[in-house]
Scaffold this motif. Structure first.
Motif, mmCIF file in Angstrom:
data_model
loop_
_atom_site.group_PDB
_atom_site.id
_atom_site.type_symbol
_atom_site.label_atom_id
_atom_site.label_comp_id
_atom_site.label_asym_id
_atom_site.label_seq_id
_atom_site.Cartn_x
_atom_site.Cartn_y
_atom_site.Cartn_z
ATOM 1 N N PHE A 135 24.897 8.700 6.781
ATOM 2 C CA PHE A 135 24.461 8.167 8.081
ATOM 3 C C PHE A 135 22.944 8.068 8.138
ATOM 4 O O PHE A 135 22.378 7.051 8.519
ATOM 5 C CB PHE A 135 24.980 9.077 9.199
ATOM 6 N N MET B 101 27.546 14.680 14.424
ATOM 7 C CA MET B 101 27.493 13.397 15.114
ATOM 8 C C MET B 101 27.588 13.560 16.628
ATOM 9 O O MET B 101 26.812 12.992 17.366
ATOM 10 C CB MET B 101 28.625 12.489 14.621
ATOM 11 N N MET C 297 18.283 18.363 3.858
ATOM 12 C CA MET C 297 18.474 18.443 5.297
ATOM 13 C C MET C 297 19.054 19.785 5.735
ATOM 14 O O MET C 297 18.765 20.272 6.823
ATOM 15 C CB MET C 297 19.424 17.324 5.720
ATOM 16 N N GLU D 13 33.910 13.608 3.842
ATOM 17 C CA GLU D 13 33.651 14.313 5.094
ATOM 18 C C GLU D 13 32.325 15.053 5.032
ATOM 19 O O GLU D 13 31.656 15.231 6.048
ATOM 20 C CB GLU D 13 34.780 15.309 5.398
ATOM 21 N N ALA D 14 31.962 15.519 3.820
ATOM 22 C CA ALA D 14 30.714 16.270 3.684
ATOM 23 C C ALA D 14 29.519 15.336 3.537
ATOM 24 O O ALA D 14 28.382 15.765 3.644
ATOM 25 C CB ALA D 14 30.789 17.210 2.485
ATOM 26 N N MET D 15 29.771 14.058 3.287
ATOM 27 C CA MET D 15 28.659 13.137 3.039
ATOM 28 C C MET D 15 28.289 12.330 4.276
ATOM 29 O O MET D 15 27.285 11.613 4.264
ATOM 30 C CB MET D 15 29.020 12.183 1.900
ATOM 31 N N ILE D 16 29.094 12.426 5.336
ATOM 32 C CA ILE D 16 28.835 11.558 6.491
ATOM 33 C C ILE D 16 27.435 11.786 7.050
ATOM 34 O O ILE D 16 26.747 10.842 7.398
ATOM 35 C CB ILE D 16 29.890 11.731 7.615
ATOM 36 N N VAL D 17 27.005 13.041 7.089
ATOM 37 C CA VAL D 17 25.718 13.356 7.704
ATOM 38 C C VAL D 17 24.595 12.619 6.988
ATOM 39 O O VAL D 17 23.787 11.918 7.609
ATOM 40 C CB VAL D 17 25.460 14.872 7.637
ATOM 41 N N SER D 18 24.555 12.766 5.654
ATOM 42 C CA SER D 18 23.420 12.207 4.933
ATOM 43 C C SER D 18 23.571 10.710 4.700
ATOM 44 O O SER D 18 22.572 9.989 4.719
ATOM 45 C CB SER D 18 23.229 12.947 3.611
ATOM 46 N N SER E 113 28.383 21.005 5.390
ATOM 47 C CA SER E 113 28.806 20.058 4.365
ATOM 48 C C SER E 113 28.573 20.616 2.975
ATOM 49 O O SER E 113 29.429 20.500 2.094
ATOM 50 C CB SER E 113 28.036 18.745 4.509
ATOM 51 N N ILE F 63 32.575 19.194 10.969
ATOM 52 C CA ILE F 63 31.305 18.631 10.502
ATOM 53 C C ILE F 63 30.937 17.427 11.367
ATOM 54 O O ILE F 63 29.804 17.296 11.821
ATOM 55 C CB ILE F 63 31.407 18.186 9.021
#
Lengths: 280, 321
Positions: free
Chosen positions: A129, B286, B59, A122-127, B298, B281
């Motif tokens: 992506f 998103m 980021m 869940e914490a890795m989705i941002v990066s 995150s 998150i």
């Protein structure tokens, strides 16, 4: 009260509790299958149908003739297949390295794979992506497979390592004394003994990739690139409270492969995660 | 050596002392062979976990919104993202809800799981097999399909729960929505999470219980220890470390719960009022497109979870040595 009737009472209570546990565990699974075998009219009646008294396969027919579901099924099978084969191969090599060799960075590597296992997807989705976006891998089967491979590798290496440890190196040495080459000894002696470990680990990779939700949600956003869980979620939202019968048929289609594979290897599932602790 | 009770000991386990190093450290050679074997796995881990992890931290110190997704160069803004997140009351509300849901689910899972394990040791063979098979089926159920099935059981119009309540109480429950009110939404979520988590706890605890030697229990009973004293003084010390590991794993898994919450929201919850940290998150980065803030949250989540999992990592390393 004498000892005997008291024992009878506690026996009855114990078995009653067991029945409660059985019903509570099984009922949702049963209810899914039951609903999927009933026509929509029966599902939407004021009294529940406890068993498929109006048996029909029309829900499955409807689900399996839906192009978007077939497409999602294809994507899921492809991603799961790639993940399974590649992760198993890489994990196998890694497990041999960690188990059969002593090298200086070995402990650091083991700590690293344990730590990685605890990093939440869940914490890795941002990066993830962003990284996949930069490499034009969003909405591709290969991109999602790469992510799955990386995220199942720590556990698969860890589990396989346990199995490799279980095959004594003495056996290989004995074969080498009898004239086998080192690789010959490995392929003829150790590898066959590892088969159960490979199966257990492979099933784990399969289940992870097949069920995975959050990365697929972020990476596979186009209608034609959805995987089965993402398709199912969207389908539930779209048909909300109108077509539970077909939703249950689709859920059954998704759940059955997992249940079958899970039952094959169930007795090995706990060991990897808690092995060190049971010993005390 | 791995010693999960009998069942796990599939391959013959060697006495650990008798395993000679195939590559004795007589010469300080560079370890080419193991490195070559590890390379494919290492590349995958570095490229698809290590590199994104670095990117994530970077980021979280950048202004990274929609404009940057479409190519504008990101600008470093120091700890502004963290400051914004940590002063946002919504973040604390989400964190509080996640912790509350986690505590309720973990307590219920552990109590029921251990109770079921103890019950299994006292059952006859037939009943015990029936319980095992049922638990296995529940365990094998994918979290997403389980959520959808429970969503159907709690359905507003045709759900079984409303029907049963109508029959039992005599009042009309048909049309009652379980998911619209955040409290009952979380109650349903806790049931789904607990239902899915109990089998793992029950099986692991049952395995540990079967490790407790009968002779010791017999001796204690001859010395006059009652049932409760035997459990507290003999069985519990055997269970302590496994229960701690299970507790850590459950806390981690329940704190980051995603699929169940997200799917339940699709069936009929109010997203803004029912987000847990994982879903939050997703919605910040998103749905709203603020990857910088999403990155900061995150990183906070990773730090929290790694801190909690320290105990588990140490236990696993102890087994390794």
């Amino acid at each position: 009260m004498t000892a005997r009737p008291r024992r009878v009472v506690s026996r009855v209570l114990l078995n009653a509790a067991a029945v409660v546990v059985i019903v509570a565990s099984l009922f949702p699974v049963y209810w899914m299958v039951n609903t999927s075998l009933l026509p929509a009219s029966a599902v939407r009646s004021t009294t529940p149908h406890w068993w498929p008294d109006q048996f029909t396969l029309s829900n499955y027919q409807e689900a399996l003739t839906d192009d978007s579901l077939l497409n999602a099924l294809f994507n899921s099978v492809a991603v799961t297949g790639i993940t399974l084969v590649v992760a198993l191969g890489f994990a196998f090599l890694g497990a041999i390295a960690v188990s059969r060799y002593r090298f200086r960075t070995r402990t650091s590597f083991i700590i690293a794979i344990l730590v990685i296992q605890m990093i939440p997807a869940e914490a890795m989705i941002v990066s993830v992506f962003r990284v996949l976006d930069g490499w034009y891998l969003l909405n591709t089967i290969i991109g999602l497979s790469f992510v799955y491979i990386a995220f199942v590798l720590p556990f698969t290496i860890w589990t396989l390592r346990g199995f490799v440890n279980g095959v004594p190196a003495d056996l290989e040495e004995a074969a080498m004394i009898d004239g086998c080459s080192r690789s010959g000894a490995f392929w003829r002696i150790t590898f066959p003994l590892l088969a159960p470990g490979l199966i257990a680990t492979g099933v784990f990779a399969f289940i992870q990739a097949w069920n995975e939700f959050v990365f697929a949600l972020v990476i596979m956003t186009r209608p034609e690139s959805l995987t089965l869980p993402i398709w199912l979620r969207a389908f539930v939202q779209a048909t909300k409270a109108t077509d539970w019968a077909v939703v249950m048929a689709a859920s059954t289609i998704m759940a059955i492969p997992v249940i079958v594979f899970f039952l094959i290897v169930q007795h090995r599932m706990t060991s990897g995660l808690v092995a060190g602790a049971v010993k005390g | 050596m791995t010693t999960v009770p009998a069942e796990a000991a599939a391959p013959p386990a060697p006495p650990s002392a008798s395993r000679p190093d195939p590559e004795p450290p007589r010469k300080r050679r560079f370890p080419w062979a193991p490195l070559a074997l590890l390379t494919p796995a290492l590349i995958m881990l570095v490229v698809f976990i290590g590199w994104p992890l670095v990117q994530l931290v970077v980021m979280s110190f950048q202004k990274f919104g929609r404009a940057q997704i479409f190519g504008a160069p990101p600008e470093f803004i120091g700890i502004d993202n963290y400051a914004a997140v940590l002063t946002d009351p919504e973040f604390w509300a989400v964190l509080g809800r996640s912790v509350a849901l986690c505590v309720v689910s973990v307590v219920a899972t552990m109590l029921l799981g251990v109770a079921i394990a103890v019950m299994m040791t006292k059952l006859g063979a037939v009943m015990r097999t029936a319980v095992s098979v049922s638990l296995l089926l529940a365990w094998a159920m994918p979290a997403l399909t389980a959520t959808i099935v429970w969503g159907w059981i709690f359905d507003t119009q045709y759900g079984l729960v409303n029907w049963v309540l109508t029959q039992v109480t005599g009042q009309n429950w048909i049309g009652h929505s379980w998911l619209i009110d955040p409290t009952s939404f979380y109650a349903v979520a806790a049931i789904i999470i607990t239902w899915g988590a109990i089998p793992f706890v029950a099986f692991s605890t049952y395995a540990a219980l079967s490790q407790v030697p009968d002779e010791v229990l017999e001796a204690a009973s001859l010395d006059g220890a009652g049932g409760f004293a035997r459990f507290r003084l003999i069985v519990f010390p055997y269970l302590r470390s496994i229960l701690l590991v299970l507790l850590v794993l459950q806390v981690i898994w329940d704190l980051r719960v995603f699929a169940q919450i997200y799917a339940l929201q699709s069936i009929g919850g109010v997203r803004a009022e029912t987000n847990t940290i994982g879903v939050y998150i997703y919605s910040v980065s998103m749905a709203s497109g603020d990857l910088g803030a999403g990155g900061a949250i995150s990183v906070i989540l990773v730090v929290i979870l790694l801190a909690i999992s320290g105990y588990w990592i140490r236990t696993m390393l102890k087994e390794e040595s």
